[in-house]
Design a protein around this motif. Structure first.
Motif, PDB file in Angstrom:
ATOM      1  N   ARG A  28       0.829  -1.202   0.000  1.00 27.90           N
ATOM      2  CA  ARG A  28       0.000   0.000   0.000  1.00 27.90           C
ATOM      3  C   ARG A  28       0.868   1.259   0.000  1.00 27.90           C
ATOM      4  O   ARG A  28       0.541   2.244  -0.654  1.00 27.90           O
ATOM      5  CB  ARG A  28      -0.962   0.020   1.179  1.00 27.90           C
ATOM      6  N   ALA A  29       1.962   1.241   0.726  1.00 27.92           N
ATOM      7  CA  ALA A  29       2.868   2.403   0.756  1.00 27.92           C
ATOM      8  C   ALA A  29       3.359   2.730  -0.652  1.00 27.92           C
ATOM      9  O   ALA A  29       3.402   3.904  -1.040  1.00 27.92           O
ATOM     10  CB  ALA A  29       4.037   2.135   1.694  1.00 27.92           C
ATOM     11  N   ASN A  30       3.722   1.706  -1.412  1.00 23.47           N
ATOM     12  CA  ASN A  30       4.167   1.924  -2.793  1.00 23.47           C
ATOM     13  C   ASN A  30       3.060   2.531  -3.648  1.00 23.47           C
ATOM     14  O   ASN A  30       3.303   3.443  -4.441  1.00 23.47           O
ATOM     15  CB  ASN A  30       4.672   0.628  -3.417  1.00 23.47           C
ATOM     16  N   LYS A  31       1.835   2.020  -3.493  1.00 24.98           N
ATOM     17  CA  LYS A  31       0.697   2.552  -4.252  1.00 24.98           C
ATOM     18  C   LYS A  31       0.418   3.999  -3.868  1.00 24.98           C
ATOM     19  O   LYS A  31       0.118   4.832  -4.725  1.00 24.98           O
ATOM     20  CB  LYS A  31      -0.562   1.708  -4.015  1.00 24.98           C
ATOM     21  N   ILE A  32       0.505   4.310  -2.574  1.00 22.73           N
ATOM     22  CA  ILE A  32       0.283   5.685  -2.114  1.00 22.73           C
ATOM     23  C   ILE A  32       1.308   6.619  -2.747  1.00 22.73           C
ATOM     24  O   ILE A  32       0.952   7.691  -3.239  1.00 22.73           O
ATOM     25  CB  ILE A  32       0.323   5.762  -0.573  1.00 22.73           C
ATOM     26  N   CYS A  33       2.556   6.211  -2.753  1.00 22.57           N
ATOM     27  CA  CYS A  33       3.611   7.028  -3.373  1.00 22.57           C
ATOM     28  C   CYS A  33       3.328   7.276  -4.850  1.00 22.57           C
ATOM     29  O   CYS A  33       3.494   8.403  -5.341  1.00 22.57           O
ATOM     30  CB  CYS A  33       4.969   6.367  -3.202  1.00 22.57           C
ATOM     31  N   ILE A  34       2.902   6.249  -5.554  1.00 20.49           N
ATOM     32  CA  ILE A  34       2.578   6.381  -6.981  1.00 20.49           C
ATOM     33  C   ILE A  34       1.427   7.354  -7.181  1.00 20.49           C
ATOM     34  O   ILE A  34       1.493   8.268  -8.009  1.00 20.49           O
ATOM     35  CB  ILE A  34       2.249   5.006  -7.599  1.00 20.49           C
ATOM     36  N   ARG A  35       0.340   7.175  -6.421  1.00 17.55           N
ATOM     37  CA  ARG A  35      -0.831   8.045  -6.575  1.00 17.55           C
ATOM     38  C   ARG A  35      -0.508   9.500  -6.232  1.00 17.55           C
ATOM     39  O   ARG A  35      -0.947  10.423  -6.920  1.00 17.55           O
ATOM     40  CB  ARG A  35      -2.008   7.552  -5.732  1.00 17.55           C
ATOM     41  N   LEU A  36       0.243   9.720  -5.160  1.00 20.23           N
ATOM     42  CA  LEU A  36       0.603  11.092  -4.802  1.00 20.23           C
ATOM     43  C   LEU A  36       1.465  11.731  -5.894  1.00 20.23           C
ATOM     44  O   LEU A  36       1.273  12.900  -6.236  1.00 20.23           O
ATOM     45  CB  LEU A  36       1.317  11.134  -3.451  1.00 20.23           C
ATOM     46  N   ALA A  37       2.379  10.966  -6.466  1.00 23.02           N
ATOM     47  CA  ALA A  37       3.216  11.485  -7.552  1.00 23.02           C
ATOM     48  C   ALA A  37       2.349  11.825  -8.776  1.00 23.02           C
ATOM     49  O   ALA A  37       2.550  12.859  -9.422  1.00 23.02           O
ATOM     50  CB  ALA A  37       4.296  10.476  -7.925  1.00 23.02           C
ATOM     51  N   GLU A  38       1.386  10.971  -9.092  1.00 21.98           N
ATOM     52  CA  GLU A  38       0.486  11.235 -10.223  1.00 21.98           C
ATOM     53  C   GLU A  38      -0.344  12.491  -9.977  1.00 21.98           C
ATOM     54  O   GLU A  38      -0.506  13.316 -10.884  1.00 21.98           O
ATOM     55  CB  GLU A  38      -0.447  10.042 -10.453  1.00 21.98           C
ATOM     56  N   LEU A  39      -0.860  12.624  -8.770  1.00 22.94           N
ATOM     57  CA  LEU A  39      -1.666  13.800  -8.440  1.00 22.94           C
ATOM     58  C   LEU A  39      -0.824  15.074  -8.494  1.00 22.94           C
ATOM     59  O   LEU A  39      -1.263  16.093  -9.030  1.00 22.94           O
ATOM     60  CB  LEU A  39      -2.321  13.635  -7.067  1.00 22.94           C
ATOM     61  N   ARG A  40       0.377  15.020  -7.954  1.00 22.19           N
ATOM     62  CA  ARG A  40       1.255  16.196  -7.982  1.00 22.19           C
ATOM     63  C   ARG A  40       1.620  16.590  -9.420  1.00 22.19           C
ATOM     64  O   ARG A  40       1.742  17.768  -9.736  1.00 22.19           O
ATOM     65  CB  ARG A  40       2.527  15.929  -7.183  1.00 22.19           C
ATOM     66  N   ALA A  41       1.809  15.609 -10.277  1.00 26.20           N
ATOM     67  CA  ALA A  41       2.208  15.870 -11.665  1.00 26.20           C
ATOM     68  C   ALA A  41       1.061  16.393 -12.532  1.00 26.20           C
ATOM     69  O   ALA A  41       1.305  17.025 -13.564  1.00 26.20           O
ATOM     70  CB  ALA A  41       2.776  14.597 -12.286  1.00 26.20           C
ATOM     71  N   ALA A  42      -0.167  16.153 -12.109  1.00 25.21           N
ATOM     72  CA  ALA A  42      -1.328  16.578 -12.892  1.00 25.21           C
ATOM     73  C   ALA A  42      -1.489  18.094 -12.837  1.00 25.21           C
ATOM     74  O   ALA A  42      -1.245  18.717 -11.808  1.00 25.21           O
ATOM     75  CB  ALA A  42      -2.588  15.902 -12.349  1.00 25.21           C
ATOM     76  N   SER A  43      -1.903  18.685 -13.946  1.00 23.62           N
ATOM     77  CA  SER A  43      -2.173  20.123 -13.943  1.00 23.62           C
ATOM     78  C   SER A  43      -3.528  20.417 -13.323  1.00 23.62           C
ATOM     79  O   SER A  43      -3.731  21.464 -12.724  1.00 23.62           O
ATOM     80  CB  SER A  43      -2.086  20.691 -15.357  1.00 23.62           C
ATOM     81  N   CYS A  44      -4.452  19.474 -13.482  1.00 26.06           N
ATOM     82  CA  CYS A  44      -5.781  19.603 -12.881  1.00 26.06           C
ATOM     83  C   CYS A  44      -6.395  18.207 -12.773  1.00 26.06           C
ATOM     84  O   CYS A  44      -5.864  17.236 -13.317  1.00 26.06           O
ATOM     85  CB  CYS A  44      -6.681  20.530 -13.695  1.00 26.06           C
ATOM     86  N   LEU A  45      -7.511  18.117 -12.094  1.00 29.88           N
ATOM     87  CA  LEU A  45      -8.158  16.823 -11.893  1.00 29.88           C
ATOM     88  C   LEU A  45      -8.617  16.205 -13.209  1.00 29.88           C
ATOM     89  O   LEU A  45      -8.720  14.991 -13.334  1.00 29.88           O
ATOM     90  CB  LEU A  45      -9.345  16.993 -10.930  1.00 29.88           C
ATOM     91  N   TYR A  46      -8.840  17.034 -14.205  1.00 26.94           N
ATOM     92  CA  TYR A  46      -9.284  16.542 -15.515  1.00 26.94           C
ATOM     93  C   TYR A  46      -8.258  15.603 -16.152  1.00 26.94           C
ATOM     94  O   TYR A  46      -8.605  14.810 -17.030  1.00 26.94           O
ATOM     95  CB  TYR A  46      -9.593  17.715 -16.444  1.00 26.94           C
TER      96      TYR A  46
END
Length: 113
Positions: A28-46
């Protein structure tokens, strides 16, 4: 996207690797890191449109969690968050305007089922 956290404790838990693995375990820690990185890299929720598409399956929640969104971690756990805008960006029909959501607040990691 700008990410904030519901509490200092949650921020520490999700941003310090040792604490993250201690609380959530390796997978789960690995998945959390991946998701947070994806969210940070996104310009918007779209950037996660259309809803419910793999691998993140980002989608709006309903019922007593209306106004919240989630992304998948390891089944059945989800990363739960809300738009961090006042007021929350809405389309003319009243739905969430994913293109205008550029900041979120992480609420929790939870099995919502």
């Amino acid at each position: 996207m700008d990410i904030s956290f519901k509490s200092k404790k949650l921020k520490k838990e999700l941003n310090e690797e040792k604490q993250l693995k201690k609380v959530h375990g390796e997978i789960r820690a690995n998945k959390i890191c991946i998701r947070l990185a994806e969210l940070r890299a996104a310009s918007c929720l779209y950037d996660f449109w259309p809803p419910k598409t793999p691998p993140e399956r980002c989608h709006e929640l309903t019922g007593n969690r209306k106004g919240q969104l989630s992304v998948d971690l390891d089944h059945p756990y989800r990363l739960i968050f809300v738009p961090n805008h006042i007021p929350v960006p809405r389309k003319p029909d009243g739905g969430l305007d994913w293109k205008q959501v550029t900041a979120i607040t992480i609420l929790e990691i939870k099995d919502t089922h």
